[in-house]
Design a protein around this motif. Structure first.
Motif, PDB file in Angstrom:
ATOM      1  N   TYR A  56      38.389  60.715 -30.630  1.00  0.00           N
ATOM      2  CA  TYR A  56      37.004  60.296 -30.446  1.00  0.00           C
ATOM      3  C   TYR A  56      36.135  61.381 -29.824  1.00  0.00           C
ATOM      4  CZ  TYR A  56      38.722  55.660 -31.537  1.00  0.00           C
ATOM      5  OH  TYR A  56      39.284  54.580 -32.179  1.00  0.00           O
ATOM      6  N   PHE A  71      31.661  56.147 -30.849  1.00  0.00           N
ATOM      7  CA  PHE A  71      32.082  55.674 -29.529  1.00  0.00           C
ATOM      8  C   PHE A  71      33.596  55.580 -29.469  1.00  0.00           C
ATOM      9  CE2 PHE A  71      27.714  54.130 -29.439  1.00  0.00           C
ATOM     10  CZ  PHE A  71      27.355  54.370 -28.126  1.00  0.00           C
ATOM     11  N   GLY A 111      33.919  52.395 -25.051  1.00  0.00           N
ATOM     12  CA  GLY A 111      32.463  52.485 -25.011  1.00  0.00           C
ATOM     13  C   GLY A 111      31.912  53.777 -24.467  1.00  0.00           C
ATOM     14  N   ARG A 112      32.645  54.867 -24.568  1.00  0.00           N
ATOM     15  CA  ARG A 112      32.192  56.148 -24.028  1.00  0.00           C
ATOM     16  C   ARG A 112      31.886  57.120 -25.161  1.00  0.00           C
ATOM     17  NH1 ARG A 112      37.402  57.424 -20.767  1.00  0.00           N
ATOM     18  NH2 ARG A 112      36.349  59.402 -20.306  1.00  0.00           N
ATOM     19  N   LEU A 113      30.880  57.980 -24.923  1.00  0.00           N
ATOM     20  CA  LEU A 113      30.623  59.112 -25.806  1.00  0.00           C
ATOM     21  C   LEU A 113      31.187  60.353 -25.116  1.00  0.00           C
ATOM     22  CD1 LEU A 113      26.970  58.435 -27.029  1.00  0.00           C
ATOM     23  CD2 LEU A 113      29.041  58.397 -28.410  1.00  0.00           C
ATOM     24  N   GLN A 127      22.827  61.438 -30.564  1.00  0.00           N
ATOM     25  CA  GLN A 127      23.066  60.405 -31.573  1.00  0.00           C
ATOM     26  C   GLN A 127      22.864  60.909 -32.992  1.00  0.00           C
ATOM     27  OE1 GLN A 127      20.103  57.505 -30.229  1.00  0.00           O
ATOM     28  NE2 GLN A 127      18.758  58.123 -31.905  1.00  0.00           N
TER      29      GLN A 127
END
Length: 280
Positions: A3, A10, A14-16, A120
């Protein structure tokens, strides 16, 4: 799946991860401090040691965005150069379009918006810098200070620090910042906070002062050296007072023990004398 390879994906929790890596790049950058005084804004930062033949004009960490607003950054210098250029263009465009200088919140929101846009979209990476933006609004004499982060978040502060060991510096500011600091006190606090993590002294500290209706003023190395010397003298005087108090307490304790010993010896002599009289 890895990821941390794709910016726009994500992780399951739930982390970038790429944005978090941008925050790590900020933590590796040199420390910068921003302080709001009563009628001034102070930006101070740690400068990297220059090579013998290097010109320091290309390594400045405090940038001038407009007559009334300046920016300090921590992180990747190349990313900062691009972001600062975009902010300067927006500031001049705002002057031409609205015929008014930008407010500090407006330019901070614009910088944060650019940073957020790069979190994004595919094929790009986040900016690896955090910024401290300070100055005065056109119709207000209250100093303003904002921070932006690689995720695109911006927030207002009274005093803050970014970069390496920023947590230590922020805790120092929380203990010592007071309302309506004078110009000299604000400069002194900024330098004191940096000296918590900067070991090389005044030669690697850069200080910028902004006042209402005045252009950005960068302190000369001699002025910073005087502030550092004053701080060192105060520390030495405080250490001397502490040593004097310890010596006084030790002397008092010693005299108390001597008095107790003398009383005990007097009691023993009196008891011996009484016994001698009784035996006669």
């Amino acid at each position: 799946m890895s990821y941390d390879r794709a910016l726009s994906v994500f992780s399951p929790d739930g982390r970038l991860l790429q944005v978090e890596y941008g925050n790590e790049a900020v933590k590796r950058g040199t420390t910068a401090v921003g302080i709001r005084g009563g009628d001034v804004c102070i930006l101070a930062c740690e400068r990297k040691t220059l090579l013998k033949l290097q010109d320091n004009r290309a390594t400045q960490k405090i940038c001038h965005l407009d007559d009334h607003v300046s920016l300090a950054f921590a992180g990747l210098n190349a990313d900062a150069r691009v972001l600062v250029d975009k902010a300067r263009v927006e500031a001049q465009s705002h002057r031409l379009t609205v015929e008014d200088p930008v407010t500090i919140e407006y330019i901070s929101r614009h910088v944060a918006g650019i940073q957020q846009k790069y979190t994004q979209s595919g094929g790009v990476r986040p900016f690896g810098i955090a910024t401290l933006i300070c100055g005065f609004d056109p119709a207000d004499s209250t100093p303003r200070l904002y921070m932006t982060e690689p995720a695109g978040i911006y927030s207002a502060w009274r005093a803050n620090a970014i970069g390496k060991s920023s947590k230590t510096v922020r805790e120092y500011l929380e203990r010592h910042w007071t309302q309506d600091l004078s110009r000299d006190d604000a400069i002194k606090l900024a330098v004191q906070a940096l000296l918590e993590v900067v070991q090389t002294g005044a030669k690697n500290i850069e200080v910028c002062v902004l006042a209402k209706n005045k252009r950005q003023e960068t302190l000369k190395d001699e002025e910073v050296e005087l502030v550092v010397k004053q701080i060192a003298d105060e520390k030495e005087a405080e250490a001397q007072r502490k040593r004097d108090r310890q010596q006084a307490a030790q002397a008092q304790s010693t005299s108390g023990l001597s008095a107790s010993s003398g009383t005990a010896q007097a009691g023993t002599s009196a008891e011996a004398s009484t016994r001698g009289t009784g035996s006669d």
